[in-house]
Scaffold this motif. Sequence first.
Motif, mmCIF file in Angstrom:
data_model
loop_
_atom_site.group_PDB
_atom_site.id
_atom_site.type_symbol
_atom_site.label_atom_id
_atom_site.label_comp_id
_atom_site.label_asym_id
_atom_site.label_seq_id
_atom_site.Cartn_x
_atom_site.Cartn_y
_atom_site.Cartn_z
ATOM 1 N N ARG A 162 0.840 -1.204 0.000
ATOM 2 C CA ARG A 162 0.000 0.000 0.000
ATOM 3 C C ARG A 162 0.857 1.230 0.000
ATOM 4 N NH1 ARG A 162 2.408 1.873 3.947
ATOM 5 N NH2 ARG A 162 2.157 1.232 6.102
ATOM 6 N N ALA A 199 0.597 4.835 1.537
ATOM 7 C CA ALA A 199 -0.246 5.369 2.610
ATOM 8 C C ALA A 199 0.092 6.833 2.884
ATOM 9 C CB ALA A 199 -0.050 4.523 3.864
ATOM 10 N N PRO A 200 -0.120 7.683 1.912
ATOM 11 C CA PRO A 200 0.270 9.082 2.104
ATOM 12 C C PRO A 200 -0.707 9.858 2.984
ATOM 13 C CG PRO A 200 -0.775 8.824 -0.027
ATOM 14 C CD PRO A 200 -0.737 7.459 0.603
ATOM 15 N N SER A 201 -0.197 10.885 3.610
ATOM 16 C CA SER A 201 -1.059 11.825 4.307
ATOM 17 C C SER A 201 -1.421 12.908 3.289
ATOM 18 C CB SER A 201 -0.317 12.452 5.483
ATOM 19 O OG SER A 201 0.182 11.421 6.297
ATOM 20 N N GLU A 238 -4.001 8.418 4.746
ATOM 21 C CA GLU A 238 -3.802 8.551 6.188
ATOM 22 C C GLU A 238 -4.132 9.983 6.604
ATOM 23 O OE1 GLU A 238 -0.190 6.425 7.442
ATOM 24 O OE2 GLU A 238 -1.405 4.663 7.013
ATOM 25 N N TYR A 285 -0.684 7.527 14.062
ATOM 26 C CA TYR A 285 -0.118 6.704 12.982
ATOM 27 C C TYR A 285 0.288 5.331 13.489
ATOM 28 C CZ TYR A 285 3.303 4.627 9.918
ATOM 29 O OH TYR A 285 3.988 3.715 9.153
ATOM 30 N N VAL A 320 5.249 -3.672 4.049
ATOM 31 C CA VAL A 320 5.120 -2.251 4.363
ATOM 32 C C VAL A 320 6.391 -1.541 3.893
ATOM 33 C CG1 VAL A 320 5.056 -0.558 6.233
ATOM 34 C CG2 VAL A 320 3.540 -2.551 6.294
ATOM 35 N N VAL A 321 6.258 -0.796 2.814
ATOM 36 C CA VAL A 321 7.400 -0.033 2.290
ATOM 37 C C VAL A 321 7.236 1.394 2.796
ATOM 38 C CG1 VAL A 321 8.534 0.791 0.198
ATOM 39 C CG2 VAL A 321 7.406 -1.458 0.207
ATOM 40 N N ARG A 322 8.198 1.870 3.546
ATOM 41 C CA ARG A 322 8.090 3.235 4.054
ATOM 42 C C ARG A 322 9.493 3.794 4.282
ATOM 43 N NH1 ARG A 322 5.890 1.958 10.241
ATOM 44 N NH2 ARG A 322 7.801 0.933 10.920
ATOM 45 N N TRP A 338 10.912 6.059 9.782
ATOM 46 C CA TRP A 338 10.048 5.258 10.656
ATOM 47 C C TRP A 338 10.795 4.181 11.433
ATOM 48 C CZ3 TRP A 338 5.781 7.568 11.674
ATOM 49 C CH2 TRP A 338 5.187 8.382 10.705
HETATM 50 N N1 GLU Z 1 1.315 8.358 6.425
HETATM 51 C C1 GLU Z 1 2.687 7.995 6.534
HETATM 52 C C2 GLU Z 1 3.525 9.027 5.815
HETATM 53 O O1 GLU Z 1 2.978 9.731 4.972
HETATM 54 C C3 GLU Z 1 2.893 6.658 5.890
HETATM 55 C C4 GLU Z 1 4.012 5.855 6.378
HETATM 56 C C5 GLU Z 1 3.762 4.436 5.935
HETATM 57 O O2 GLU Z 1 3.824 4.179 4.723
HETATM 58 O O3 GLU Z 1 3.450 3.600 6.773
HETATM 59 O O4 GLU Z 1 4.687 9.159 6.047
#
Ligand code: GLU
Length: 546
Positions: free
Chosen positions: A39, A41-43, A75, A234, A250-252, A256
């Motif tokens: 996924r 998962a941008p804010s 997010e 988060y 989960v690629v982030r 993090w």
């Molecule tokens: N909402 C987080 C961000 O924008 C996502 C981090 C994630 O991919 O888990 O940095």
Amino acid sequence: MDYKKLADLLFPNITKPISYYEETVFPNRNLSEGAKVTRLAPSPTGFIHLGNLYGAFVDERLAHQSNGVFMLRIEDTDEKRKVEGAVELIISSLEYFGLKFDEGASVDREIGNYGPYYQSNRGEIYQTVAKYLIETGRAYPCFCSEEELEEIRKQQEAEKVNTGYYGKWAKYRDTSLEEIQKHLDNNESFVLRFKSMGDPEKNFEIDDAIRGRLSIPENNQDVVILKANGIPTYHFAHVVDDHLMKVTHVVRGEEWLSTLPIHYELFKTLGWELPVYCHTAHLMKIDEGVKRKLSKRKDPELGLEFYMKLGYHPATVREYLLTILNSNFEEWRLANPDNSIYDFKFTLDKMSNSGALFDLNKLNDISKNVLVKIPVEEIYDFLLKWAKDYKQEIVNLLVDQKEDVIKLLSVGRNSDKPRKDLVYCEQIFEFISYFFDNYFKVVDDYPENIDDSEAKKILKAYLETYDHSDDQTQWFGKITEIATANGYAAKPKDYKKNPEMYKGHVGDVSTVIRIALVGRSTSPDIWELQQIMGETKVRERVQSLI
Ligand code: GLU
């Protein structure tokens, strides 16, 4: 303490067990063995950057190489950072670069069975899990005010111990039900905190798919999982969502990593299998000899708009991203010059974990190589589409003179060693702009050895002998004649041997003509350009400088 009672007190309206979501609402996905679910998962902050695209590309490749699912989850739990239109921007930007989601938020509806895909619409789900944590004694309400938290922090600093809400500092960790009841009766607002059982003196081990095995101290912070308004943080939301949406990878960003111990403990406490974490390296650039992180403030090239505004072709950006994503891509490309990038087997273990170096010059080089393989008709269409979005004033020119533009873009491309002049739309238009009278301007000077009156003499001679039907050899023969008749060597090497015998050489003469015709001292083949411009324009341009 009767945790069940506390849970019912705090969440009287939450009645379903977690298993209801795990099994009934979000059953296991019916995917083939090895299929990955990823996924983005941008804010929705209104700024979408290269780092997002970089990560999204990893997500997309992992999912689509394995017949899995790539989804978009928004997010949006931080009200303050929400920006109108941000989701549309995220979707359209990623689409521009050719990344398509299989599932999740889209502009006008949601696609897929694991939604809602906006975290702000998943409140009941988070509360269900939060209630379970309270029931099992692993979450509790905390009534600390900002001032109290600040006070705790000051004391910790004075005692030179770690700051935060943990252990003996966690004021509400062991509050009795009666006490809690009193606070509630006073209508005091509270956050919900996770009760950590970790010990930072001990390490746990976890395999990161990019970084390998990590050994990190356990978490001991009682982090907030639900804020006073009931919205999750988060830390909590992503754990719940990634579990229920059956995310496998989960690629982030590596920012993090420092809070990974919290996420690890949450997963373990809930008895859930962890996804495979893939922490990508920061994008770096060399700035005045020093390697540093790309910064939103200093580097416009961090924002994706930069590439769209300048009209970089998406194939170019994808090709470039793969070169910085996988260290073996360039070698593969050399061996497979004509394959689609989707034939390349992307792998996580070939990713850098020390900082991926981003270099605009390299992107431009790659762009030249990518564009030279795209048929000119397609480049024309792309240019026109770009102009409609970003340079309205040239749309009519491009439409009315489509054939000529296509010819201009083709000059020098069809040989064994094709010219690689085209980089991105803004530059492409600039490159052919001399053709249009409204944009034509003389930007370069005559060669040093030729003054204005000498140039006029050459141009006059050129006009007198010019015959638009000459072929390339006849045309160049005449230029050589003009050169020798006026004291210039017919060949540069003759001039080099005996510079005192000549005013210059034939190259200087053709430069004068080139400048008259296109305004610049370098360009693709002049004879070919003249054929596209037509006799009238050629004569007018030369005449205007005499
Ligand atoms: N909402 C987080 C961000 O924008 C996502 C981090 C994630 O991919 O888990 O940095």
